[in-house]
Design a protein around this motif. Structure first.
Motif, PDB file in Angstrom:
ATOM      1  N   GLN A 335      -7.511  42.038  -8.399  1.00  0.00           N
ATOM      2  CA  GLN A 335      -6.958  42.934  -9.413  1.00  0.00           C
ATOM      3  C   GLN A 335      -5.458  42.690  -9.546  1.00  0.00           C
ATOM      4  N   LEU A 336      -5.049  42.254 -10.724  1.00  0.00           N
ATOM      5  CA  LEU A 336      -3.637  41.975 -10.983  1.00  0.00           C
ATOM      6  C   LEU A 336      -3.136  42.912 -12.066  1.00  0.00           C
ATOM      7  N   LYS A 337      -2.181  43.768 -11.720  1.00  0.00           N
ATOM      8  CA  LYS A 337      -1.578  44.694 -12.677  1.00  0.00           C
ATOM      9  C   LYS A 337      -0.113  44.324 -12.840  1.00  0.00           C
ATOM     10  N   MET A 338       0.175  43.575 -13.877  1.00  0.00           N
ATOM     11  CA  MET A 338       1.527  43.057 -14.110  1.00  0.00           C
ATOM     12  C   MET A 338       1.732  42.911 -15.611  1.00  0.00           C
ATOM     13  N   GLU A 339       2.168  43.997 -16.234  1.00  0.00           N
ATOM     14  CA  GLU A 339       2.215  44.073 -17.683  1.00  0.00           C
ATOM     15  C   GLU A 339       3.343  43.261 -18.307  1.00  0.00           C
ATOM     16  N   ASN A 340       4.384  42.938 -17.535  1.00  0.00           N
ATOM     17  CA  ASN A 340       5.566  42.276 -18.095  1.00  0.00           C
ATOM     18  C   ASN A 340       5.716  40.833 -17.618  1.00  0.00           C
ATOM     19  N   LEU A 341       4.626  40.209 -17.248  1.00  0.00           N
ATOM     20  CA  LEU A 341       4.683  38.849 -16.722  1.00  0.00           C
ATOM     21  C   LEU A 341       5.176  37.880 -17.790  1.00  0.00           C
ATOM     22  N   GLU A 342       6.153  37.026 -17.421  1.00  0.00           N
ATOM     23  CA  GLU A 342       6.733  36.060 -18.345  1.00  0.00           C
ATOM     24  C   GLU A 342       6.460  34.616 -17.939  1.00  0.00           C
ATOM     25  N   ARG A 343       6.281  34.372 -16.638  1.00  0.00           N
ATOM     26  CA  ARG A 343       6.083  33.008 -16.145  1.00  0.00           C
ATOM     27  C   ARG A 343       4.831  32.950 -15.278  1.00  0.00           C
ATOM     28  N   LEU A 344       4.010  31.930 -15.508  1.00  0.00           N
ATOM     29  CA  LEU A 344       2.780  31.753 -14.740  1.00  0.00           C
ATOM     30  C   LEU A 344       2.641  30.304 -14.321  1.00  0.00           C
ATOM     31  N   SER A 345       2.465  30.104 -13.011  1.00  0.00           N
ATOM     32  CA  SER A 345       2.163  28.785 -12.470  1.00  0.00           C
ATOM     33  C   SER A 345       0.748  28.840 -11.925  1.00  0.00           C
ATOM     34  N   ALA A 346      -0.166  28.092 -12.555  1.00  0.00           N
ATOM     35  CA  ALA A 346      -1.581  28.193 -12.240  1.00  0.00           C
ATOM     36  C   ALA A 346      -1.983  27.202 -11.162  1.00  0.00           C
ATOM     37  N   HIS A 347      -3.197  27.372 -10.687  1.00  0.00           N
ATOM     38  CA  HIS A 347      -3.805  26.504  -9.688  1.00  0.00           C
ATOM     39  C   HIS A 347      -3.900  25.078 -10.233  1.00  0.00           C
ATOM     40  N   PRO A 348      -3.610  24.031  -9.448  1.00  0.00           N
ATOM     41  CA  PRO A 348      -3.778  22.641  -9.918  1.00  0.00           C
ATOM     42  C   PRO A 348      -5.217  22.384 -10.374  1.00  0.00           C
ATOM     43  N   PHE A 349      -5.364  21.430 -11.294  1.00  0.00           N
ATOM     44  CA  PHE A 349      -6.666  21.158 -11.907  1.00  0.00           C
ATOM     45  C   PHE A 349      -6.978  19.664 -11.787  1.00  0.00           C
ATOM     46  N   TYR A 350      -8.172  19.342 -11.267  1.00  0.00           N
ATOM     47  CA  TYR A 350      -8.625  17.954 -11.161  1.00  0.00           C
ATOM     48  C   TYR A 350      -9.213  17.520 -12.500  1.00  0.00           C
ATOM     49  N   VAL A 351      -8.666  16.434 -13.063  1.00  0.00           N
ATOM     50  CA  VAL A 351      -9.141  15.939 -14.352  1.00  0.00           C
ATOM     51  C   VAL A 351     -10.520  15.294 -14.214  1.00  0.00           C
ATOM     52  N   TYR A 352     -10.714  14.519 -13.174  1.00  0.00           N
ATOM     53  CA  TYR A 352     -12.004  13.915 -12.855  1.00  0.00           C
ATOM     54  C   TYR A 352     -12.390  14.364 -11.451  1.00  0.00           C
ATOM     55  N   GLY A 353     -13.667  14.619 -11.243  1.00  0.00           N
ATOM     56  CA  GLY A 353     -14.082  15.045  -9.922  1.00  0.00           C
ATOM     57  C   GLY A 353     -15.582  15.186  -9.801  1.00  0.00           C
ATOM     58  N   GLN A 354     -15.975  15.749  -8.666  1.00  0.00           N
ATOM     59  CA  GLN A 354     -17.376  15.988  -8.373  1.00  0.00           C
ATOM     60  C   GLN A 354     -17.611  17.486  -8.242  1.00  0.00           C
ATOM     61  N   GLU A 355     -18.741  17.881  -7.692  1.00  0.00           N
ATOM     62  CA  GLU A 355     -19.108  19.289  -7.673  1.00  0.00           C
ATOM     63  C   GLU A 355     -18.087  20.127  -6.916  1.00  0.00           C
ATOM     64  N   SER A 356     -17.567  19.624  -5.802  1.00  0.00           N
ATOM     65  CA  SER A 356     -16.587  20.384  -5.022  1.00  0.00           C
ATOM     66  C   SER A 356     -15.305  20.610  -5.812  1.00  0.00           C
ATOM     67  N   HIS A 357     -14.937  19.654  -6.664  1.00  0.00           N
ATOM     68  CA  HIS A 357     -13.729  19.807  -7.464  1.00  0.00           C
ATOM     69  C   HIS A 357     -13.929  20.840  -8.568  1.00  0.00           C
ATOM     70  N   LYS A 358     -15.165  21.011  -9.035  1.00  0.00           N
ATOM     71  CA  LYS A 358     -15.438  22.042 -10.034  1.00  0.00           C
ATOM     72  C   LYS A 358     -15.163  23.428  -9.466  1.00  0.00           C
ATOM     73  N   THR A 359     -15.584  23.652  -8.214  1.00  0.00           N
ATOM     74  CA  THR A 359     -15.317  24.943  -7.571  1.00  0.00           C
ATOM     75  C   THR A 359     -13.818  25.175  -7.442  1.00  0.00           C
ATOM     76  N   PHE A 360     -13.114  24.135  -7.085  1.00  0.00           N
ATOM     77  CA  PHE A 360     -11.658  24.216  -6.962  1.00  0.00           C
ATOM     78  C   PHE A 360     -11.024  24.544  -8.313  1.00  0.00           C
ATOM     79  N   ASN A 361     -11.482  23.879  -9.368  1.00  0.00           N
ATOM     80  CA  ASN A 361     -10.915  24.073 -10.705  1.00  0.00           C
ATOM     81  C   ASN A 361     -11.200  25.448 -11.286  1.00  0.00           C
ATOM     82  N   SER A 362     -12.312  26.057 -10.856  1.00  0.00           N
ATOM     83  CA  SER A 362     -12.690  27.343 -11.444  1.00  0.00           C
ATOM     84  C   SER A 362     -11.629  28.415 -11.188  1.00  0.00           C
ATOM     85  N   ASN A 363     -10.884  28.294 -10.100  1.00  0.00           N
ATOM     86  CA  ASN A 363      -9.812  29.258  -9.839  1.00  0.00           C
ATOM     87  C   ASN A 363      -8.732  29.171 -10.917  1.00  0.00           C
TER      88      ASN A 363
END
Length: 538
Positions: A335-363
């Protein structure tokens, strides 16, 4: 024949002049026209019996402070009688790793300065007894900053081995404490108030004893604490901090193993401005209630599978400006309650991968869907060195928040990144500024892109239409002038129909002549109204 000079009591101006001339000759003063003219005082000091004693104490202290070694400063006492006590007046004491802890204790006992504002101690393979010998004295004397580093040279102990534990005394007047202890165990004091402590840094520590770290750093025992950093710590079974003064907190790599049970992590603060959590694997519950919090970073802290229980993260930070979330994320349990958020740094994303990388990317994909509008969005795309027989995963990104500034970091590992960049940009067509950072991968991982590599698939990005009708400024960092980079830049000029400024910064390995040639090539297909600037990384 040696010249003899008679010294008589002056009886008049002429006699007085003769006496002055005789004294000048006796001390070797230069005559008129002598090249040493103007250095009389320096020459006299070299011939004086103890001219060092005439130097003021303040100047002597400043000279000894430049040595930055308490043992060497103490040895200067042989130069002059007055110097025997000067080192004891130093407001800073630095002990290098060759110092015997017993000598540290003796030096602190002899110290006479009104205030000890900085105590810097480096030891090797320290034992608990050797630490206690001088820390108790230091706690009474210190009114500034403590830095203690224990280096391990005895490799006979395995990684899990320990050398015992010591209790940290209460430093009532210390303003900052920095400890790096290695296998040396640390027990936080069960009583006492760190009344003036504003900064606490713990790195490579093994916490012991019944007292909890959270209790020690909370109000009222640390009423002035502003910044708390804990890296690579073991033994934190429960961490709960209550502070009205905390502005910044960083927790990184508090490992989860048989000896580590983090339990619940709760923070309630009215003035917390900055907090970083990293690698607290095993955290069951994270609760942050911080109405003044402005910066929050969470990395590798949450594990949904711990003890077969679903963890929960409940963060309420209405004034939060910047969020770095590189951890598990699921809207059902976070649960994230942050109404005035201006900057977001997201989880890294694998461009190519296998099933384990899909789970990682889902975050990453779930977090991107959480927000509608973000002023500055930072996203990292990762390419594995070898992507043969790997699936193209960019299609899993189905939504990106509306953003004004997109910071796109790409670890390409020699592969083409045009298709992945096109996919991201096609979802944020309202972006006004693009900052493209080409991040170097470790040299031993870069194998180059083989012929016929799948990285350039799907190929439709080269011919499909895209209009970035708001993009006015583009910056590209770490450019090498490769074919993959050129292909993307050509299309950027076509996609950005209102582009006004393009700045490229070349990698430090690119020769000046090649950088100039590449810029000239870009100018050939750059529209006249676009301001083009190229520069090399210094």
């Amino acid at each position: 024949m040696k010249q003899s000079i008679a010294i008589v009591e002056p009886s008049g101006p002429a006699d007085l002049m003769r006496v002055r001339r005789a004294r000048s000759l006796r001390h070797g003063a230069p005559r008129r026209g002598d090249p040493r003219q103007g250095t009389t005082q320096a020459f006299r000091c070299r011939r004086s019996e103890d001219c060092l004693s005439a130097v003021p104490d303040d100047l002597l202290i400043n000279i000894l402070l430049l040595i930055r070694d308490a043992s060497a400063a103490a040895r200067t006492s042989v130069l002059s009688r007055r110097w025997r006590r000067v080192w004891t007046l130093l407001p800073e004491l630095h002990f290098l790793s060759h110092n015997d802890p017993h000598r540290i204790r003796l030096a602190l006992t002899a110290h006479q300065a009104p205030a000890l504002r900085f105590l810097d101690v480096a030891v090797i393979d320290a034992t608990p007894d050797s630490m206690v010998a001088w820390l108790q004295i230091a706690a009474r004397r210190l009114s500034g900053h403590l830095r203690l580093i224990n280096t391990e040279e005895n490799t006979s102990l395995d990684e899990a081995g320990e050398t015992g534990a010591f209790e940290l005394p209460c430093f009532e007047d210390a303003m900052s404490i920095s400890l790096e202890l290695g296998r040396l165990g640390l027990a936080v004091p069960s009583s006492g108030v760190f009344a003036r402590l504003t900064n606490l840094f713990l790195n490579r520590v093994r916490l012991h004893g019944p007292s909890m770290l959270g209790d020690a750093v909370s109000w009222p025992r640390c009423p002035s604490l502003r910044r708390l950093i804990v890296h690579n710590a073991d033994g934190v079974r429960n961490f709960a901090i209550h502070s009205d003064s905390l502005l910044q907190m960083e927790l990184r790599n508090l490992r989860s193993d048989n000896a580590l049970d983090l339990g619940n992590f709760t923070i309630r603060s009215d003035s917390l401005l900055r907090m970083t959590l990293s690698s607290l694997r095993g955290l069951e519950q994270l609760t942050v209630m911080a109405p003044a919090l402005q910066f929050l970073s969470v990395s590798s802290c949450i594990s949904y599978s711990l003890r077969n229980n679903q963890p929960a993260a409940n963060i309420s930070a209405p004034q939060l400006i910047s969020l770095q979330w590189k951890d598990d994320y699921h809207p059902n349990y976070t649960q994230l309650k942050m109404e005035n958020l201006e900057r977001l740094s997201a989880h890294p994303f694998y461009v190519y991968g296998q099933e384990s990388h899909k789970t990682f990317n889902s975050n990453c994909t779930r977090l991107l869907r959480r927000f509608e509008v973000i002023g500055v969005l930072k996203l990292m795309l990762l390419y594995l060195p070898g992507i043969t027989n790997h699936e193209y995963l960019m299609e899993d990104i189905k939504k990106i928040p509306n953003t004004s500034l997109m910071v796109l970091e790409i670890v390409a590992n020699g592969h083409s990144f045009g298709a992945s960049s096109f996919h991201v940009l096609s979802m944020c067509i309202g972006v006004r500024r693009l900052l493209l950072k080409l991040v170097d991968a470790p040299s031993h991982l870069v194998t180059g892109c083989p012929s016929g590599c799948v990285c350039d698939q799907p190929p439709n990005w080269k011919i499909e239409e895209l209009t970035l009708y708001c993009l006015r400024e583009v910056e590209i960092h770490n450019l090498r002038g490769t074919e993959h980079e050129t292909a993307l830049m050509k299309r950027l000029f076509r996609w950005a129909t209102v582009l006004e400024k393009m700045t490229v910064t070349f990698h430090c390995s690119v020769a000046e002549s090649k950088a100039k040639e590449f810029c000239q090539m870009l100018q050939s297909f750059c529209r006249p109204e676009i301001s083009m600037k190229g520069q090399r990384f210094a």
